[in-house]
Design a protein around this motif. Structure first.
Motif, PDB file in Angstrom:
ATOM      1  N   HIS A  20      41.959  30.047  41.213  1.00 22.56           N
ATOM      2  CA  HIS A  20      40.489  28.905  40.327  1.00 22.56           C
ATOM      3  C   HIS A  20      40.636  27.280  41.092  1.00 22.56           C
ATOM      4  O   HIS A  20      39.303  27.415  40.949  1.00 22.56           O
ATOM      5  CB  HIS A  20      42.063  28.889  38.644  1.00 22.56           C
ATOM      6  N   VAL A 124      42.010  35.496  31.807  1.00 22.42           N
ATOM      7  CA  VAL A 124      42.082  36.318  33.082  1.00 22.42           C
ATOM      8  C   VAL A 124      42.543  37.390  33.744  1.00 22.42           C
ATOM      9  O   VAL A 124      43.487  37.220  33.731  1.00 22.42           O
ATOM     10  CB  VAL A 124      43.153  34.631  34.323  1.00 22.42           C
ATOM     11  N   GLN A 126      40.921  39.081  36.220  1.00 22.56           N
ATOM     12  CA  GLN A 126      39.973  39.550  37.211  1.00 22.56           C
ATOM     13  C   GLN A 126      39.999  40.278  37.482  1.00 22.56           C
ATOM     14  O   GLN A 126      38.650  40.564  38.218  1.00 22.56           O
ATOM     15  CB  GLN A 126      40.146  38.300  38.658  1.00 22.56           C
ATOM     16  N   HIS A 292      39.876  34.182  46.391  1.00 22.11           N
ATOM     17  CA  HIS A 292      40.036  34.357  44.643  1.00 22.11           C
ATOM     18  C   HIS A 292      38.725  34.819  44.606  1.00 22.11           C
ATOM     19  O   HIS A 292      37.630  33.835  43.612  1.00 22.11           O
ATOM     20  CB  HIS A 292      39.808  32.509  44.862  1.00 22.11           C
ATOM     21  N   HIS A 295      38.605  35.902  40.803  1.00 21.42           N
ATOM     22  CA  HIS A 295      38.323  34.977  39.589  1.00 21.42           C
ATOM     23  C   HIS A 295      36.890  33.964  39.122  1.00 21.42           C
ATOM     24  O   HIS A 295      36.917  33.581  39.139  1.00 21.42           O
ATOM     25  CB  HIS A 295      39.487  33.622  40.656  1.00 21.42           C
TER      26      HIS A 295
END
Length: 346
Positions: A20, A124, A126, A292, A295
Motif C-alpha cells: 500500500h 483489498v 487485489q 504492488h 494494489h
C-alpha cells in the motif's frame, strides 16, 4: 471528470503496509496521506523511516481530522469492524484489508452500515486487478470463450511453522480462520467473480501434520457454479516450497489457464493466447514477495469510483459474498454434506 486528491488515513503499520505504501507513493496525484497510525511506537518509527509517512499515535484525532476523506484499515481482521465503523461514523469512506471482519455477522453489519450512511466501502481483493485476470475477465464478458463447462481453483501455497508461531496466526479469533480466509481468499474471490458465482459446495477441511495451528491448512471441495457446471477447489499452505495459484476454466471454445499473473488460452480452433508471465506472488515462505501493481490499480479504481459516484470494482458486497462462500465451505466440511451458498444478505 474532476479528479480529486483524497486525504487518506492509514490505520495499521504492520506487514500489510508495504504494498500500500509503495502504491500510494506512486498515486500522489490521487491521495495525500494525512496520517498513519499504529499503537506500536517501533512500527511508527519504521514506517516513517521506510516510507516517509506522517505517523501519529493519536487515533482519535486522525478519525476526526476534517482533512481525512478515506480511512485505509490495515490492522488484523478482528479489529476491522470497530475501526471501519469509527471512520464511517465520522463521515469518512473506508477501504478495509481482507477480510471485512473475522465474523460474518459483523461483516454483514459493516456493509449495511456503509450503505445506510451513504459511504463507500472498499475491500483489498487485489487479484481482480492483475493484468492477466482482467484479460480473462474481458474474454468471458465478451463471450469469446463461450459457456463454462467445468472449472478448477488451486492454491498450493507454503507457510513454515514460524509464520504460525506468531501470536494469533491461523486462529479464528485474530484472523477469522486458516488458509481459506487468510491466504486463498484472494484467489477464491477471483474464481467466484470470473465464474459468475457458486451455488452450492461440498468440502473437507483439516490441519495437516506439517503445522501446529488452530484452523485449517488444507481444504478440498466440489463446487457447483450458478450456471450449473461442476468444479473443484483446493487450497493449502502445506505445499512446500509454494507454487503459483491456478484457475482453469474449460469452456465451449477453449481452455483458459490463469497461473499467477500469466494467462494462457488454448482455443479449439488451434489458436493460442498468452498474457503476462509467471512471477513471485507470495506463495512461499515470504508472504510479501509480490509486486504492488495490483494494489496500485485497486487504489486508483477506488479513487475513480469516488470521483464518478459509483461503487469500486472491489467493494464491500464483493468481500461479503466471498466471505460467505468461505464460511459455507467450512460449514460443508463440518456437516459432511452439500451446503447452499446464499448470495443475498439482509
Amino acid at each position: 471528470m474532476t479528479v480529486a486528491v483524497r486525504g487518506l488515513a492509514v490505520v495499521g503499520l504492520g506487514m500489510a503496509l508495504a504494498p500500500h505504501a509503495r502504491a500510494l507513493a506512486e498515486l500522489a496525484d490521487r491521495y495525500r496521506v494525512v496520517g498513519a497510525w499504529s499503537r506500536s511506537e517501533p512500527r511508527r518509527a519504521a514506517a516513517a523511516a521506510a516510507y516517509d509517512l506522517p505517523v501519529t499515535a493519536d487515533l482519535d484525532a486522525l478519525v476526526a481530522d476534517p482533512n481525512v476523506d478515506v480511512g485505509l484499515i490495515l490492522t488484523p481482521p478482528a479489529s476491522h469492524y470497530e475501526l471501519a465503523e469509527r471512520f464511517l461514523d465520522a463521515g469518512k469512506h473506508v477501504i478495509v484489508e481482507k477480510p471485512l471482519d473475522t465474523e460474518l455477522g459483523r461483516a454483514e453489519r459493516l456493509v449495511a452500515s456503509a450503505a445506510a450512511k451513504n459511504r463507500s466501502l472498499g475491500i483489498v481483493l487485489q487479484h481482480r486487478f492483475r493484468k492477466a485476470a482482467r484479460a480473462l475477465g474481458a474474454l468471458l464478458q465478451d463471450g469469446e470463450l463461450g459457456p463454462i463447462g467445468t472449472a478448477t481453483c488451486i492454491v498450493p501455497w507454503w507457510r513454515d511453522q514460524t509464520y504460525y508461531d506468531q501470536p494469533g496466526r491461523g486462529t479464528r479469533e485474530r484472523d477469522g480462520g486458516g488458509v481459506l480466509m487468510t491466504q486463498a481468499i484472494h484467489t477464491i474471490d477471483l474464481f467466484r467473480a470470473l465464474t459468475g458465482g457458486i451455488g452450492r459446495v461440498a468440502a473437507a477441511a483439516q490441519t495437516t501434520p506439517l503445522h501446529r495451528m488452530e484452523c485449517e491448512d488444507v481444504v478440498a471441495a466440489v463446487v457447483e457454479l450458478n450456471g450449473g457446471a461442476i468444479g473443484s477447489l483446493y487450497a493449502t499452505t502445506a505445499a512446500f516450497p509454494g507454487h503459483p495459484e491456478e484457475i482453469r476454466l474449460v469452456c465451449a471454445n477453449g481452455v483458459a489457464a490463469l497461473l499467477g499473473d500469466a494467462l494462457r488460452v488454448d482455443w479449439l480452433d488451434g489458436r493460442h493466447t498468452a498474457v503476462g508471465e509467471a512471477a513471485a506472488m507470495g506463495s512461499g515462505a515470504d508472504p510479501m514477495a509480490f509486486s504492488h501493481d495490483a494494489h496500485k490499480a485497486l487504489l486508483a479504481d477506488y479513487a475513480d469510483a469516488l470521483d464518478q459516484g459509483r461503487a469500486p470494482e472491489a467493494d464491500g458486497r464483493d468481500g461479503l459474498a466471498t466471505q460467505r462462500l468461505i464460511e459455507r465451505l467450512l460449514d460443508a466440511a463440518a456437516a459432511g454434506s452439500w451446503v447452499i451458498v446464499e448470495t443475498e444478505w439482509s
